[in-house]
Design a protein around this motif. Structure first.
Motif, PDB file in Angstrom:
ATOM      1  N   GLU A 140       0.768  -1.147  -0.014  1.00 18.75           N
ATOM      2  CA  GLU A 140      -0.046   0.097  -0.015  1.00 18.75           C
ATOM      3  C   GLU A 140       0.991   1.095   0.077  1.00 18.75           C
ATOM      4  OE1 GLU A 140      -2.615  -3.302   1.817  1.00 18.75           O
ATOM      5  OE2 GLU A 140      -0.499  -2.726   1.971  1.00 18.75           O
ATOM      6  N   LEU A 141       2.074   1.232   0.552  1.00 14.34           N
ATOM      7  CA  LEU A 141       2.907   2.243   0.575  1.00 14.34           C
ATOM      8  C   LEU A 141       3.398   2.541  -0.704  1.00 14.34           C
ATOM      9  CD1 LEU A 141       4.626   4.551   1.970  1.00 14.34           C
ATOM     10  CD2 LEU A 141       6.221   2.797   2.426  1.00 14.34           C
ATOM     11  N   LEU A 142       3.953   1.660  -1.439  1.00 16.64           N
ATOM     12  CA  LEU A 142       4.324   1.678  -2.963  1.00 16.64           C
ATOM     13  C   LEU A 142       3.263   1.990  -3.758  1.00 16.64           C
ATOM     14  CD1 LEU A 142       6.244  -2.006  -3.020  1.00 16.64           C
ATOM     15  CD2 LEU A 142       7.185   0.226  -2.489  1.00 16.64           C
ATOM     16  N   ASP A 143       2.179   1.736  -3.723  1.00 14.77           N
ATOM     17  CA  ASP A 143       1.090   2.356  -4.212  1.00 14.77           C
ATOM     18  C   ASP A 143       0.951   3.722  -4.347  1.00 14.77           C
ATOM     19  OD1 ASP A 143       0.439  -0.489  -5.050  1.00 14.77           O
ATOM     20  OD2 ASP A 143      -1.543  -0.551  -3.686  1.00 14.77           O
ATOM     21  N   GLU A 144       0.812   4.330  -2.980  1.00  9.83           N
ATOM     22  CA  GLU A 144       0.743   5.667  -2.639  1.00  9.83           C
ATOM     23  C   GLU A 144       1.931   6.264  -3.166  1.00  9.83           C
ATOM     24  OE1 GLU A 144       1.601   8.195   1.349  1.00  9.83           O
ATOM     25  OE2 GLU A 144       0.564   6.524   1.765  1.00  9.83           O
ATOM     26  N   LEU A 145       3.169   5.804  -2.979  1.00 10.19           N
ATOM     27  CA  LEU A 145       4.087   6.616  -3.897  1.00 10.19           C
ATOM     28  C   LEU A 145       4.276   6.447  -5.340  1.00 10.19           C
ATOM     29  CD1 LEU A 145       7.079   4.837  -1.630  1.00 10.19           C
ATOM     30  CD2 LEU A 145       6.244   7.358  -1.083  1.00 10.19           C
ATOM     31  N   ALA A 194       1.606   6.792  -6.961  1.00 13.46           N
ATOM     32  CA  ALA A 194       0.379   7.596  -7.327  1.00 13.46           C
ATOM     33  C   ALA A 194       1.038   8.986  -7.156  1.00 13.46           C
ATOM     34  CB  ALA A 194      -0.758   7.424  -6.386  1.00 13.46           C
ATOM     35  N   LYS A 195       1.912   9.159  -6.384  1.00  6.59           N
ATOM     36  CA  LYS A 195       2.790  10.454  -6.242  1.00  6.59           C
ATOM     37  C   LYS A 195       3.685  10.841  -7.323  1.00  6.59           C
ATOM     38  CE  LYS A 195       1.766  11.433  -1.498  1.00  6.59           C
ATOM     39  NZ  LYS A 195       2.194  11.474  -0.011  1.00  6.59           N
ATOM     40  N   GLY A 196       4.054   9.686  -8.052  1.00  6.33           N
ATOM     41  CA  GLY A 196       4.948   9.965  -9.270  1.00  6.33           C
ATOM     42  C   GLY A 196       6.305   9.323  -8.853  1.00  6.33           C
ATOM     43  N   TYR A 197       6.566   8.550  -8.212  1.00  3.58           N
ATOM     44  CA  TYR A 197       7.713   7.783  -7.732  1.00  3.58           C
ATOM     45  C   TYR A 197       7.475   6.507  -8.299  1.00  3.58           C
ATOM     46  CZ  TYR A 197       8.701  11.483  -4.230  1.00  3.58           C
ATOM     47  OH  TYR A 197       8.854  12.532  -3.510  1.00  3.58           O
ATOM     48  N   ASP A 198       8.585   5.920  -9.049  1.00  6.13           N
ATOM     49  CA  ASP A 198       8.462   4.681  -9.733  1.00  6.13           C
ATOM     50  C   ASP A 198       9.193   3.736  -8.618  1.00  6.13           C
ATOM     51  OD1 ASP A 198       8.323   2.614 -11.426  1.00  6.13           O
ATOM     52  OD2 ASP A 198       9.928   3.237 -12.613  1.00  6.13           O
ATOM     53  N   VAL A 199       8.468   2.940  -7.924  1.00  7.66           N
ATOM     54  CA  VAL A 199       8.916   2.267  -6.719  1.00  7.66           C
ATOM     55  C   VAL A 199       8.272   0.799  -6.876  1.00  7.66           C
ATOM     56  CG1 VAL A 199       9.789   2.011  -4.356  1.00  7.66           C
ATOM     57  CG2 VAL A 199       9.458   4.050  -5.492  1.00  7.66           C
ATOM     58  N   GLY A 200       9.077  -0.206  -7.009  1.00 12.14           N
ATOM     59  CA  GLY A 200       8.537  -1.508  -7.179  1.00 12.14           C
ATOM     60  C   GLY A 200       8.803  -2.570  -5.751  1.00 12.14           C
ATOM     61  N   PRO A 201       8.353  -3.642  -5.549  1.00 14.80           N
ATOM     62  CA  PRO A 201       8.739  -4.438  -4.663  1.00 14.80           C
ATOM     63  C   PRO A 201      10.257  -4.622  -4.718  1.00 14.80           C
ATOM     64  CG  PRO A 201       6.683  -5.111  -5.870  1.00 14.80           C
ATOM     65  CD  PRO A 201       7.089  -4.212  -6.421  1.00 14.80           C
ATOM     66  N   GLY A 202      10.717  -4.741  -3.344  1.00 13.88           N
ATOM     67  CA  GLY A 202      12.136  -4.998  -3.272  1.00 13.88           C
ATOM     68  C   GLY A 202      13.085  -3.834  -3.609  1.00 13.88           C
ATOM     69  N   GLU A 203      12.444  -2.977  -4.061  1.00 17.22           N
ATOM     70  CA  GLU A 203      13.382  -1.530  -4.576  1.00 17.22           C
ATOM     71  C   GLU A 203      13.914  -0.873  -3.214  1.00 17.22           C
ATOM     72  OE1 GLU A 203      12.779  -1.070  -9.514  1.00 17.22           O
ATOM     73  OE2 GLU A 203      11.543   0.079  -7.873  1.00 17.22           O
ATOM     74  N   GLU A 237       9.081  11.450   1.799  1.00 15.02           N
ATOM     75  CA  GLU A 237       7.630  10.691   1.917  1.00 15.02           C
ATOM     76  C   GLU A 237       7.669   9.427   3.025  1.00 15.02           C
ATOM     77  OE1 GLU A 237       4.950  11.557   0.177  1.00 15.02           O
ATOM     78  OE2 GLU A 237       6.003  13.040  -1.145  1.00 15.02           O
ATOM     79  N   VAL A 238       8.952   9.103   3.223  1.00 16.43           N
ATOM     80  CA  VAL A 238       8.761   7.840   4.228  1.00 16.43           C
ATOM     81  C   VAL A 238       9.296   8.249   5.652  1.00 16.43           C
ATOM     82  CG1 VAL A 238       8.894   6.210   2.469  1.00 16.43           C
ATOM     83  CG2 VAL A 238      11.023   7.129   3.374  1.00 16.43           C
ATOM     84  N   LEU A 239       9.602   9.521   5.700  1.00 20.41           N
ATOM     85  CA  LEU A 239      10.291  10.158   7.101  1.00 20.41           C
ATOM     86  C   LEU A 239       9.615  11.496   7.406  1.00 20.41           C
ATOM     87  CD1 LEU A 239      12.013   9.573   9.600  1.00 20.41           C
ATOM     88  CD2 LEU A 239      13.834  10.639   8.427  1.00 20.41           C
ATOM     89  N   MET A 240       8.641  11.443   8.097  1.00 20.23           N
ATOM     90  CA  MET A 240       7.807  12.870   8.223  1.00 20.23           C
ATOM     91  C   MET A 240       7.996  13.401   9.539  1.00 20.23           C
ATOM     92  SD  MET A 240       4.820  11.451   5.852  1.00 20.23           S
ATOM     93  CE  MET A 240       4.153  12.688   4.937  1.00 20.23           C
ATOM     94  N   VAL A 253       7.856  10.645  12.033  1.00 23.22           N
ATOM     95  CA  VAL A 253       7.089   9.269  11.818  1.00 23.22           C
ATOM     96  C   VAL A 253       7.823   8.647  10.635  1.00 23.22           C
ATOM     97  CG1 VAL A 253       4.659   8.754  10.591  1.00 23.22           C
ATOM     98  CG2 VAL A 253       4.936  10.797  12.309  1.00 23.22           C
ATOM     99  N   ARG A 254       8.155   7.181  10.925  1.00 20.17           N
ATOM    100  CA  ARG A 254       8.863   6.404   9.904  1.00 20.17           C
ATOM    101  C   ARG A 254       7.863   5.577   9.384  1.00 20.17           C
ATOM    102  NH1 ARG A 254      11.894   7.064  14.811  1.00 20.17           N
ATOM    103  NH2 ARG A 254      13.873   8.032  14.448  1.00 20.17           N
ATOM    104  N   ARG A 255       7.976   5.554   8.048  1.00 17.37           N
ATOM    105  CA  ARG A 255       7.158   4.798   7.159  1.00 17.37           C
ATOM    106  C   ARG A 255       7.602   3.907   6.244  1.00 17.37           C
ATOM    107  NH1 ARG A 255       2.587   7.285   4.543  1.00 17.37           N
ATOM    108  NH2 ARG A 255       3.913   7.983   2.584  1.00 17.37           N
ATOM    109  N   ALA A 256       8.824   3.570   6.227  1.00 14.63           N
ATOM    110  CA  ALA A 256       9.629   2.681   5.498  1.00 14.63           C
ATOM    111  C   ALA A 256       9.584   1.164   5.798  1.00 14.63           C
ATOM    112  CB  ALA A 256      11.211   3.159   5.480  1.00 14.63           C
TER     113      ALA A 256
END
Length: 178
Positions: free
Chosen positions: A65-70, A72-81, A131-134, A142-145
């Motif tokens: 779900e975090l990857l989906d959110e990222l 949607a914001k224009g980051y190209d991030v897949g599983p494992g990356e 996006e992952v450290l807010m 807030v750590r979201r990684a």
């Protein structure tokens, strides 16, 4: 449905890990064939501090779900990356209390804490660290990684495996950086 979406490992200390059809978790050590496998710390920054520390970061889990959110914001991030070993879907990993046990395929892990995102994330994708450290309005981090865990029962883990959650006895302790 709560499930494993992808699994990854890398024998070298690189930021991203390579997707694979399955991984094997080894009790008390981590992911077979992964650079972070070991009884004592394997993350280079932690080794530099004290190489005798126990390895509380044997397995890194991240929510799809975090990857989906990222994305949607224009980051190209897949599983494992983002360096995770296990990408999950259908579970709020960050809301789990410390000591939660997750059955993943044949294996089981115990949640130890939050991944502390580092500056390498910005080297991977510019702006991604913010996006992952807010910060909260009060200034707290807030750590979201993702979360970290230790392997309590070894076994194979593959995409599509269901995830069973077993909460620890109350009182529940919140996740902190490990």
């Amino acid at each position: 449905m709560t499930e494993v979406v992808a699994v990854a490992r890398d024998a070298a200390h690189r930021f991203s890990k390579q997707l694979c059809p399955g991984i094997v978790l080894i009790a008390g050590q981590g992911v077979e064939g992964d650079a972070h496998r070991g009884v004592t710390v394997q993350h280079r920054s932690r080794v530099a501090q004290d190489p005798t520390q126990p390895n509380l970061r044997q397995v890194h889990l991240l929510a799809a779900e975090l990857l989906d959110e990222l994305n949607a914001k224009g980051y190209d991030v897949g599983p494992g990356e983002m360096g995770e070993n296990v990408t999950t879907r259908g579970i709020d990993l960050l809301a789990l209390p410390r000591g939660t046990r997750l059955a993943l395929g044949e294996a089981e892990v115990e949640v130890t804490g939050l991944r502390n995102p580092c500056a390498q994330i910005s080297g991977f994708r510019s702006g991604l660290l913010s996006e992952v450290l807010m910060r909260t309005p009060e200034g707290g981090l807030v750590r979201r990684a993702g979360i970290m865990a230790v392997v309590t029962r070894g076994g194979a883990v593959t995409p599509g495996d269901a995830i069973a959650v077993k909460l620890p006895a109350a009182p529940h302790l919140p996740l902190e950086r490990v």
